[in-house]
Motif scaffolding. Structure first.
Motif, PDB file in Angstrom:
ATOM      1  N   THR B   4       0.854  -1.183   0.000  1.00 33.37           N
ATOM      2  CA  THR B   4       0.000   0.000   0.000  1.00 33.37           C
ATOM      3  C   THR B   4       0.894   1.238   0.000  1.00 33.37           C
ATOM      4  O   THR B   4       1.769   1.376   0.855  1.00 33.37           O
ATOM      5  CB  THR B   4      -0.906  -0.006   1.248  1.00 33.37           C
ATOM      6  N   ARG B  69      -8.677  11.010   8.048  1.00 34.13           N
ATOM      7  CA  ARG B  69      -8.315  10.191   6.888  1.00 34.13           C
ATOM      8  C   ARG B  69      -6.798  10.093   6.703  1.00 34.13           C
ATOM      9  O   ARG B  69      -6.239   8.999   6.593  1.00 34.13           O
ATOM     10  CB  ARG B  69      -8.935  10.790   5.628  1.00 34.13           C
ATOM     11  N   LYS B  71      -4.070  10.853   8.629  1.00 36.66           N
ATOM     12  CA  LYS B  71      -3.283  10.227   9.692  1.00 36.66           C
ATOM     13  C   LYS B  71      -3.440   8.699   9.653  1.00 36.66           C
ATOM     14  O   LYS B  71      -2.464   7.958   9.804  1.00 36.66           O
ATOM     15  CB  LYS B  71      -3.730  10.769  11.049  1.00 36.66           C
ATOM     16  N   SER B  72      -4.664   8.238   9.432  1.00 34.49           N
ATOM     17  CA  SER B  72      -4.897   6.794   9.359  1.00 34.49           C
ATOM     18  C   SER B  72      -4.179   6.191   8.159  1.00 34.49           C
ATOM     19  O   SER B  72      -3.509   5.156   8.277  1.00 34.49           O
ATOM     20  CB  SER B  72      -6.398   6.505   9.252  1.00 34.49           C
ATOM     21  N   LEU B  73      -4.308   6.827   7.007  1.00 30.83           N
ATOM     22  CA  LEU B  73      -3.684   6.263   5.794  1.00 30.83           C
ATOM     23  C   LEU B  73      -2.161   6.267   5.900  1.00 30.83           C
ATOM     24  O   LEU B  73      -1.496   5.344   5.429  1.00 30.83           O
ATOM     25  CB  LEU B  73      -4.150   7.026   4.557  1.00 30.83           C
ATOM     26  N   GLU B  75      -0.459   5.931   8.682  1.00 30.70           N
ATOM     27  CA  GLU B  75      -0.089   4.837   9.582  1.00 30.70           C
ATOM     28  C   GLU B  75      -0.272   3.462   8.950  1.00 30.70           C
ATOM     29  O   GLU B  75       0.376   2.498   9.340  1.00 30.70           O
ATOM     30  CB  GLU B  75      -0.886   4.936  10.891  1.00 30.70           C
ATOM     31  N   MET B  76      -1.199   3.371   7.973  1.00 31.38           N
ATOM     32  CA  MET B  76      -1.474   2.076   7.349  1.00 31.38           C
ATOM     33  C   MET B  76      -0.569   1.783   6.156  1.00 31.38           C
ATOM     34  O   MET B  76      -0.522   0.644   5.692  1.00 31.38           O
ATOM     35  CB  MET B  76      -2.926   2.048   6.841  1.00 31.38           C
ATOM     36  N   ASP B  78       2.649   1.167   3.526  1.00 32.46           N
ATOM     37  CA  ASP B  78       3.958   0.518   3.561  1.00 32.46           C
ATOM     38  C   ASP B  78       5.049   1.454   3.041  1.00 32.46           C
ATOM     39  O   ASP B  78       6.175   1.434   3.508  1.00 32.46           O
ATOM     40  CB  ASP B  78       3.936  -0.753   2.703  1.00 32.46           C
ATOM     41  N   ILE B  79       4.701   2.245   2.043  1.00 37.43           N
ATOM     42  CA  ILE B  79       5.614   3.174   1.384  1.00 37.43           C
ATOM     43  C   ILE B  79       4.824   4.443   1.099  1.00 37.43           C
ATOM     44  O   ILE B  79       3.596   4.392   0.998  1.00 37.43           O
ATOM     45  CB  ILE B  79       6.111   2.582   0.030  1.00 37.43           C
ATOM     46  N   GLN B  99       5.796  13.239   9.523  1.00 38.26           N
ATOM     47  CA  GLN B  99       5.116  12.120  10.193  1.00 38.26           C
ATOM     48  C   GLN B  99       5.675  10.790   9.702  1.00 38.26           C
ATOM     49  O   GLN B  99       5.945   9.881  10.492  1.00 38.26           O
ATOM     50  CB  GLN B  99       3.610  12.168   9.890  1.00 38.26           C
ATOM     51  N   ALA B 102       9.068  10.120  11.262  1.00 38.07           N
ATOM     52  CA  ALA B 102       9.016   9.750  12.678  1.00 38.07           C
ATOM     53  C   ALA B 102       8.447   8.356  12.879  1.00 38.07           C
ATOM     54  O   ALA B 102       8.780   7.668  13.845  1.00 38.07           O
ATOM     55  CB  ALA B 102       8.207  10.788  13.457  1.00 38.07           C
ATOM     56  N   LEU B 103       7.564   7.929  11.975  1.00 41.00           N
ATOM     57  CA  LEU B 103       6.982   6.587  12.077  1.00 41.00           C
ATOM     58  C   LEU B 103       7.870   5.519  11.441  1.00 41.00           C
ATOM     59  O   LEU B 103       7.558   4.327  11.499  1.00 41.00           O
ATOM     60  CB  LEU B 103       5.608   6.558  11.400  1.00 41.00           C
ATOM     61  N   GLY B 104       8.975   5.926  10.819  1.00 44.31           N
ATOM     62  CA  GLY B 104       9.853   4.953  10.182  1.00 44.31           C
ATOM     63  C   GLY B 104       9.308   4.380   8.884  1.00 44.31           C
ATOM     64  O   GLY B 104       9.704   3.299   8.470  1.00 44.31           O
ATOM     65  N   LYS B 105       8.387   5.098   8.240  1.00 46.07           N
ATOM     66  CA  LYS B 105       7.838   4.635   6.958  1.00 46.07           C
ATOM     67  C   LYS B 105       8.754   5.118   5.827  1.00 46.07           C
ATOM     68  O   LYS B 105       9.015   6.321   5.727  1.00 46.07           O
ATOM     69  CB  LYS B 105       6.448   5.253   6.728  1.00 46.07           C
TER      70      LYS B 105
END
Lengths: 146, 146, 146, 146, 146, 146, 146, 146
Positions: B4, B69, B71-73, B75-76, B78-79, B99, B102-105
């Motif tokens: 995703t 919408r 923030k959720s997307l 966090e969900m 992969d890239i 963001q 900081a989340l390591g995405k």
């Protein structure tokens, strides 16, 4: 209780000095941290490691050296103030704000009314929007002394 | 393995459509997600809740509805791909990048050579810098198919 | 319950194929993931983005593109197998093992008796040390079927 | 602000002493931590618990005793320096780097130009690559004093 | 919504079978997972890797192989049931309970009134104490169907 | 993309049914979850385990059984709606909101204008305040379909 | 660097005193923390809140009061020592070990050879197994002084 | 070991003063923190930033300024006491309790017997229920001194 406050953003006005003076006058239990605010020094932060003709890699190298400092200070802070001036792209300030939001660090934005609209996402995750350094000092006074 | 990929930033050019077409043609195991990209709809996202004469609160209300919408997307995903165009402040794109960092995405930036310097912090935390949607498609092909 | 097993390390022998054959024969509920194992493709992963005369930045650019894949697969796996052969530095395999350890992902090392000593830190954080792919298949059989 | 810097890797040259001397001369707000750097002591770290004829278990036992120290120091550090020399496998240094990367700790690699290629994954996740201890001291000076 | 329930503890009575029968009869949206419950197989889990004369290392090797399974299943479960019988030390069950507590996984203990006192810490962090498998089935029915 | 929405709070009006009807009519990609909403059943949730004369322990026992369900559903949801009616203490709804806030889950409050002031902390961490179920449906439509 | 070491388990022998004496003699940078080790005080920890005829609830109440202390100390420690004697169920010690393991805190077990087998899961996640307090002191000396 | 205890809830009785006096008399290693407990000051916390005619936004603005303080203090505390009086909605106290629960911070509730039932979820996640400040002092004494 002592509070560490990270100051992010604009380096071409004296808002940092105003905050420091205000906090000193009130003797608040607050310490400030910041990225390196000397523009030329910051752009050249990595130059000692390797010279680069390619502009992208020169910026990349310096950006990562700066991030050793900024990423650490962002993670160590209790509160942050993110300042947007009326010039330049200032994407680094919005980038800091995004990190602060994702880490759950409360931050205050400091900017003029004129740029409310382009900053709406950054303000939406902020805990307060201030128009003047004096307001920020008032908030810090309220928050850090009961 | 299905991937995703969150698409952040510029809404005034067809880079999203180019990515979708490219990925479809190669039949890559990739789904794209995005913020609401209709500018007017996005600005009005919270209007149904309460009318606000004050411009700040109108923006605040809509910004938070949009963040449910985005923030959720974020966090969900992969890239992510974060696109900066040549107009507007685009602080929301830099905020998304913060963001993601900081989340390591892992994220890829997509922008012209002209704005390398103001984007150096955002690029510094990125996994790749692409100049064209076609390059992004190539990266996604490489990353998602072995 | 289906298990995803990340295979890290040596790309010059057929240990991956042996694991896949063994798991297929036993019909285990296991899927394997891996970095891109074509050496030339992996070294050139970022070349499409920008040509680099400087060897460091060429490697850097490709390394980050590869990391989009490997970091994601490491975070998504349930178990990993980290293989060390008898040639080359293989620092990427030890680097993967360090990430696995810090993330709390259980991993099995696969290597000859001759390199026990230099691998003692990597083995110390592993859940098992196997000498042959057949042993790994046996462990996976035991772990994934009750 | 005081900074704790973990020094990982090579124990057969005096790079640690050079860093300490450099930092002391500049009076930087930096403390260094390290694994036990006495090779024999490190190999024998667990011997007091149980004698083992089996080489694997002797190493295993000592490795875990050492990890009580190293895992803790890695988690406590603000920055790390990971040094690769020109001899030995040094998988423990790459393993440390992997842990640092997964924990989001900024690290600097220190190694010769000759080993850029095999270290490309370790360098890819690093914030800086230095060739000499003097460069590391410069970076620490820049990062820890504003 | 489907729920995965990890069953930990005693392997010498038929409480697992009773739970499975009860859940099947009520057609609850529940799947059970468990450690390997064959005592001999579990003790020998690592024997294929290396023969060990030393009892400690034989147990160590098998324990870690078993932990690949149990640690994963504990992290994947939504709810757990931890059963203590009237025989043996059963320290593995209390160890599982400690992991569940630290991970914030809700668990139900299943044991006789006679051992309330020695289990008070384990019960203190539990969400329910049941005396019979039938009670556990009732709780699962209540929790998983509205 | 399918969204799971946890519904917390008031059980004496039909707001849940209104949300379900609205979402069904629009065919939104949304599933709802909830605590057990039968008041008597909820108060008696733990009674099968042990009879308690002491009112505190009876409530304690049932509260923990209910929390197996609610804590799990809160952690599994993508979005939540927290409803406050005009009667009763409803501390459980505010308690749910606190958990949602600490977990970073976006939530929408649903309540009348009359109770704005006592709910200001709960609303301060919410992403939206709605006065009617129809508004919530509109928000969900906007958020889950682009 | 100062180290905090949590001491868990057996309260009927003087192993804590031996550790304290050994550490004091060597002047190690180590502080010890512990649960309340007075058995009667511990069992009565919650009695002041409410008298309970029911044995389960009396234990429950005291267990939770004790957990305010133990859960905090476990989360604050750098290292732990978990001691199993030859008497009693000692499920609280195994429960502490499970929490330590899940939190990634390195711990040393301290027990006789006779109970290796029932402790194999607890030992499997430990960093060292010691048979005597003197060995633990040696390990602490090695780990905390370089 | 020094303990920081956050005091949440009722501001119209002298329970905070009783706790402070009790702790001082016993010379316990405890510091207390609290939200701003002056009701008018708290309601006006954001007024200096912007005047708002709309009651919702005035409350919203002040609530977020207060949250800079409360969210930080909640995250920094070791233990909390959450007090419910016999008046007002006190949703902020239940909201604090929810945050404490989700963060795994041990908290003690302090309230009369009359409100056991509406507080059952808040009490269910608490480590102790006290009826008087004197009982809380006793618990703190027990927990913080061995």
């Amino acid at each position: 209780m002592h509070w560490t406050v990270y100051l992010s953003g604009e380096i071409h006005s004296d808002w940092r000095e105003q905050l420091e003076a205000g906090v000193k006058e009130l003797n608040l239990p607050v310490s400030f941290t910041s990225a390196v605010t000397n523009h030329e020094a910051s752009d050249a932060a990595g130059d000692l490691l390797m010279e680069n003709e390619n502009a992208f890699w020169r910026d990349h190298q310096s950006s990562k050296v700066n991030a050793i400092r900024t990423k650490s200070l962002i993670e160590m802070c209790d509160i942050a103030v993110v300042r947007f001036g009326d010039k330049y792209k200032q994407w680094n300030a919005a980038f800091d704000a995004g990190q602060l939001a994702a880490l759950g660090k409360p931050y205050i934005t400091l900017h003029d009314e004129k740029i409310i609209h382009p900053l709406k996402e950054v303000d939406g995750a902020a805990m307060a929007w201030a128009k003047t350094p004096a307001q920020v000092v008032e908030i810090l006074k309220y928050v850090t002394t009961a």
